[in-house]
Design a protein around this motif. Structure first.
Motif, PDB file in Angstrom:
ATOM      1  N   LEU A   1     -15.780  15.438  14.763  1.00  0.00           N
ATOM      2  CA  LEU A   1     -17.083  16.067  14.967  1.00  0.00           C
ATOM      3  C   LEU A   1     -16.926  17.475  15.517  1.00  0.00           C
ATOM      4  O   LEU A   1     -15.887  17.840  16.057  1.00  0.00           O
TER       5      LEU A   1
ATOM      6  N   THR B   1     -24.373  17.127  11.640  1.00  0.00           N
ATOM      7  CA  THR B   1     -24.227  18.006  12.804  1.00  0.00           C
ATOM      8  C   THR B   1     -25.135  19.213  12.649  1.00  0.00           C
ATOM      9  O   THR B   1     -25.212  19.815  11.574  1.00  0.00           O
TER      10      THR B   1
ATOM     11  N   SER C   1     -24.319  16.034  17.020  1.00  0.00           N
ATOM     12  CA  SER C   1     -23.930  15.183  15.896  1.00  0.00           C
ATOM     13  C   SER C   1     -24.604  13.831  16.053  1.00  0.00           C
ATOM     14  O   SER C   1     -24.669  13.286  17.154  1.00  0.00           O
TER      15      SER C   1
END
Length: 299
Positions: A186, A206, A239
């Motif tokens: 992420l 995200t 995210s």
């Protein structure tokens, strides 16, 4: 949709995988033809030109994505709003080199915004109850596109695949051979935490504001807060992991606009939703009612 789509899949033969990927990419192109506000002849562009106090029939996919976007607007109390296009265009012009929007310009654009001015008539008719309304599907279109690509792959017998929309929205189907899930790192603006997830039949999206511009003290960016009429002032990366692309895409923008406190209150009671807010200073807020979020580094 202004990004690059990539698909990796596993099948009984390379030929089957390649043919299925080609069909899925064609489906993504079809979605772009429907939802692009850069293409003057897209279904969205035609809607933006002709639906002011006039009922317009639209393709089923466009109706569905707008219908789901309106649900996100209701859920977020208007923080998520696809009618923000007039404000987006105003600030986009400033980022391209025009002067900063004046108060009068912002006020005029704000009068055009409001999801409650979209009238939906099932199964496929839309009316704008505003003379200047415009829709921008940038905050949810990629999620819908990866879901449609996933449906195409499944219809062709593909069960294990990863569909990546420029890193901002990813759909994971099944798992790679011999693995428990698809490893996805992420976004980490601090470069100190390295958050990651193992996805199986899930999606992650995200959202992050673009960096401050060089236009002066104003902090401009591509994500506009429809409530304030200004670019959201946030350096967080958000995210969100959900079972499919539409909710992950919609929630990531929503939770960036809301911020950690209000965002956590919104999703804490929801099943199968995990979210992380991460700052450049490695400050972390999380909600984990879905997949676990792991951290590759320790401070």
């Amino acid at each position: 949709m202004g990004t690059v789509f990539e698909i990796a899949s596993y099948a009984e033969s390379p030929e089957k995988a390649t043919a299925a990927i080609d069909k899925a990419l064609q489906e993504i192109v079809r979605m772009d033809d429907l939802m692009s506000n850069y293409r003057p002849e897209s279904a969205l562009s035609r809607l933006n030109r002709s639906a002011h106090f006039h009922t317009q029939q639209v393709p089923p996919d466009l109706y569905r994505v707008i219908e789901q976007a309106v649900e996100f607007s209701r859920l977020s109390g208007g923080k998520f709003d696809i009618t923000v296009a007039p404000l987006v265009n105003l600030w986009k012009a400033a980022l391209s080199g025009d002067s900063m929007p004046s108060l009068a310009q912002r006020q005029h654009a704000e009068e055009c915004v409001g999801y409650d001015k979209i009238e939906l008539t099932p199964p496929d008719q839309i009316t704008f109850r505003s003379s200047c309304m415009q829709l921008d599907l940038g905050a949810i279109g990629k999620g819908y596109a990866v879901d449609r690509a996933g449906e195409m792959l499944r219809s062709l017998g593909i069960r294990n695949a990863l569909i990546n929309s420029g890193g901002s929205t990813i759909l994971a189907m099944g798992t790679p051979p011999g693995q428990p899930g698809w490893l996805v790192h992420l976004r980490d603006p601090s470069q100190k935490i390295d958050p990651y997830v193992m996805l199986k039949d899930q999606s992650v999206s995200t959202s992050e504001q673009t960096a401050a511009s060089l236009l002066g003290p104003e902090s401009a960016g591509h994500i506009i807060d429809p409530v304030t009429g200004r670019p959201v002032d946030s350096r967080l990366a958000v995210s969100v992991i959900t079972p499919s692309g539409i909710p992950s895409d919609g929630f990531s923008t929503t939770l960036l606009l809301l911020g950690p406190k209000a965002g956590k209150s919104l999703v804490e009671g929801m099943r199968n939703v995990s979210a992380i807010w991460l700052s450049p200073k490695a400050e972390i807020e999380t909600v984990t009612n879905g997949p676990q979020i792991f951290f590759g580094k320790l401070l």
